[in-house]
Design a protein around this motif. Structure first.
Motif, short mmCIF file in Angstrom:
data_model
loop_
_atom_site.label_atom_id
_atom_site.label_comp_id
_atom_site.label_asym_id
_atom_site.label_seq_id
_atom_site.Cartn_x
_atom_site.Cartn_y
_atom_site.Cartn_z
N MET A 24 57.71 70.76 49.53
CA MET A 24 58.89 70.42 50.33
C MET A 24 60.09 69.71 49.24
SD MET A 24 57.95 69.72 54.29
CE MET A 24 59.29 69.88 55.15
N ASP A 25 59.28 68.84 48.54
CA ASP A 25 60.27 68.24 47.35
C ASP A 25 60.81 69.39 46.51
OD1 ASP A 25 59.70 65.79 48.45
OD2 ASP A 25 58.21 65.37 47.01
N ILE A 26 60.03 70.08 46.16
CA ILE A 26 60.48 71.51 45.18
C ILE A 26 61.98 71.97 45.91
CG2 ILE A 26 60.08 73.34 44.18
CD1 ILE A 26 57.09 72.39 43.84
N LEU A 27 61.68 71.97 47.27
CA LEU A 27 62.78 72.92 47.90
C LEU A 27 63.76 72.03 48.40
CD1 LEU A 27 60.45 75.47 49.57
CD2 LEU A 27 61.81 75.91 47.85
N GLN A 28 63.71 70.82 48.12
CA GLN A 28 64.61 69.89 48.66
C GLN A 28 64.73 69.76 50.15
OE1 GLN A 28 68.33 70.59 46.38
NE2 GLN A 28 67.51 69.51 44.46
N MET A 29 63.75 69.72 50.89
CA MET A 29 63.36 69.97 52.22
C MET A 29 63.00 68.55 52.87
SD MET A 29 61.66 73.57 53.51
CE MET A 29 61.95 73.27 55.08
N ASP A 30 63.77 68.13 53.97
CA ASP A 30 63.29 66.72 54.60
C ASP A 30 62.04 66.92 55.25
OD1 ASP A 30 63.17 64.57 56.66
OD2 ASP A 30 65.23 64.21 55.91
N GLY A 52 70.00 79.03 55.58
CA GLY A 52 69.27 78.57 54.40
C GLY A 52 68.04 77.96 54.72
N GLU A 53 68.09 77.10 55.63
CA GLU A 53 66.86 76.36 56.15
C GLU A 53 65.72 77.23 56.26
OE1 GLU A 53 69.37 72.43 58.02
OE2 GLU A 53 68.53 74.13 59.22
N LYS A 54 65.91 78.54 57.09
CA LYS A 54 64.89 79.60 57.30
C LYS A 54 64.42 80.18 56.34
CE LYS A 54 66.67 80.93 62.08
NZ LYS A 54 67.30 81.99 62.88
N LYS A 55 65.34 80.27 55.39
CA LYS A 55 64.77 80.99 53.91
C LYS A 55 64.08 79.84 53.40
CE LYS A 55 66.85 84.81 54.63
NZ LYS A 55 67.70 85.39 53.85
N LYS A 56 64.34 78.60 53.16
CA LYS A 56 63.47 77.65 52.42
C LYS A 56 62.06 77.41 53.03
CE LYS A 56 67.12 74.41 51.13
NZ LYS A 56 67.72 73.30 50.96
N ALA A 57 62.01 77.66 54.51
CA ALA A 57 60.88 77.69 55.41
C ALA A 57 60.02 78.67 54.86
CB ALA A 57 61.00 77.73 56.82
N GLU A 58 60.19 79.84 54.50
CA GLU A 58 59.66 81.13 54.12
C GLU A 58 59.10 80.76 52.70
OE1 GLU A 58 59.99 84.80 55.52
OE2 GLU A 58 59.72 83.25 57.00
N ILE A 59 59.88 80.15 51.81
CA ILE A 59 59.52 80.04 50.58
C ILE A 59 58.44 78.86 50.58
CG2 ILE A 59 60.17 79.47 48.03
CD1 ILE A 59 60.94 82.12 49.09
N LEU A 60 58.62 77.76 51.38
CA LEU A 60 57.87 76.86 51.72
C LEU A 60 56.38 77.33 52.09
CD1 LEU A 60 57.00 73.63 51.90
CD2 LEU A 60 57.61 73.91 54.33
N GLN A 61 56.18 78.35 52.87
CA GLN A 61 54.94 79.03 53.10
C GLN A 61 54.43 79.72 52.01
OE1 GLN A 61 55.67 81.62 56.87
NE2 GLN A 61 57.59 80.34 57.17
N LEU A 62 55.21 80.36 51.32
CA LEU A 62 54.85 81.03 49.96
C LEU A 62 54.01 79.97 49.26
CD1 LEU A 62 54.86 83.36 47.65
CD2 LEU A 62 57.37 82.40 47.16
N LEU A 63 54.71 78.90 48.87
CA LEU A 63 54.10 77.85 48.00
C LEU A 63 52.77 77.30 48.42
CD1 LEU A 63 57.32 76.06 46.85
CD2 LEU A 63 56.12 77.78 45.58
N MET A 64 52.82 77.26 49.95
CA MET A 64 51.52 76.72 50.36
C MET A 64 50.32 77.64 50.47
SD MET A 64 51.97 73.45 50.97
CE MET A 64 50.61 73.02 51.96
#
Length: 248
Positions: free
Chosen positions: A128-134, A149-161
């Motif tokens: 989440m830090d990489i994606l600047q997500m709270d 934008g938050e939805k797209k970040k959540a998608e990439i967060l899933q990718l990273l995890m």
């Protein structure tokens, strides 16, 4: 030379008795990033859904091989366990399950192992830090009330995890402002550091590609790949558009 991960052979796909993709062929190796570009309506998203096994998209011919196995008849759940990930163009809202619990459950299904909460939270915070997500987003219902934008970040967060073997990103930069595109690109760059993973980026824009290494580019028009090339093909499309290929 990298080992072959995905092989599409003579693939045809239809939706509601209308054939959208016609006899597609291409291969993707581990560690590579391929880009699929084309005008609206070319069938780009159809390919992503077909690779993920969406039952609405009927494979009418050909085969999909993943990591040496024919997955043409596999369900979406089986393909996810195999290591295929699809980031949706328009992520859906899922009330009643938090983003954090959704990712943790998906990781356990992917690995077949129980994940300890403390270790999971530590790894989640790093991503989440990489994606600047709270961090609070982890405790919110999946995509409920999220901005685009938050939805797209959540998608990439899933990718990273999840760390899939193959990540298919469908119009990930669609509707994002410049800052959000940079943040999402940073997450994709982080995924690219794993040389065992591969990326298929589906887009008609080039904004998300500016900071990424691209190995191969394919142009899809009317359900057919009309040409393939290296990263310089992206620059050509940026300068001249798709008209040359639409007229072929």
């Amino acid at each position: 030379m990298s080992a072959q991960l995905l092989s599409i052979r003579e693939l045809s796909v239809g939706v509601e008795d209308k054939e959208i993709l016609h006899d597609l062929n291409f291969n993707l190796n581990r560690g590579e990033t391929h880009v699929l570009m084309g005008p609206n309506g070319a069938g780009k998203s159809t390919l992503g859904y077909a690779l993920m096994g969406n039952p609405r998209y009927e494979i009418t011919g050909g085969h999909i091989f993943f990591d040496g196995k024919d997955i043409t008849e596999e369900s979406p759940a089986e393909r996810a366990r195999d290591g295929i990930f699809l980031s949706f163009q328009s992520p859906v809202e899922v009330p009643g399950i938090t983003l954090g619990n959704f990712i943790r459950t998906a990781m356990e299904q992917r690995t077949g192992k129980r994940i300890r909460p403390w270790g999971f939270r530590k790894e989640l915070k790093k991503a989440m830090d990489i994606l600047q997500m709270d961090e609070d987003y982890a405790d919110r219902d999946l995509n409920v009330g999220f901005s685009g934008g938050e939805k797209k970040k959540a998608e990439i967060l899933q990718l990273l995890m999840l760390k899939p073997s193959l990540a298919i990103l469908d119009e990930t930069d669609s509707g994002l402002d410049v800052d959000a595109v940079r943040t999402v690109s940073r997450g994709v760059e982080e995924y690219q550091k794993d040389k065992n993973g591969a990326l298929l980026i589906i887009t008609h824009s080039t904004r998300i590609l500016e900071a990424l290494h691209v190995d191969r580019t394919h142009i899809l028009v009317d359900g057919k790949i009309v040409t393939s090339g290296d990263a310089s093909l992206v620059d050509e499309i940026n300068a001249n558009g798709f008209e040359k290929y639409i007229q072929q």
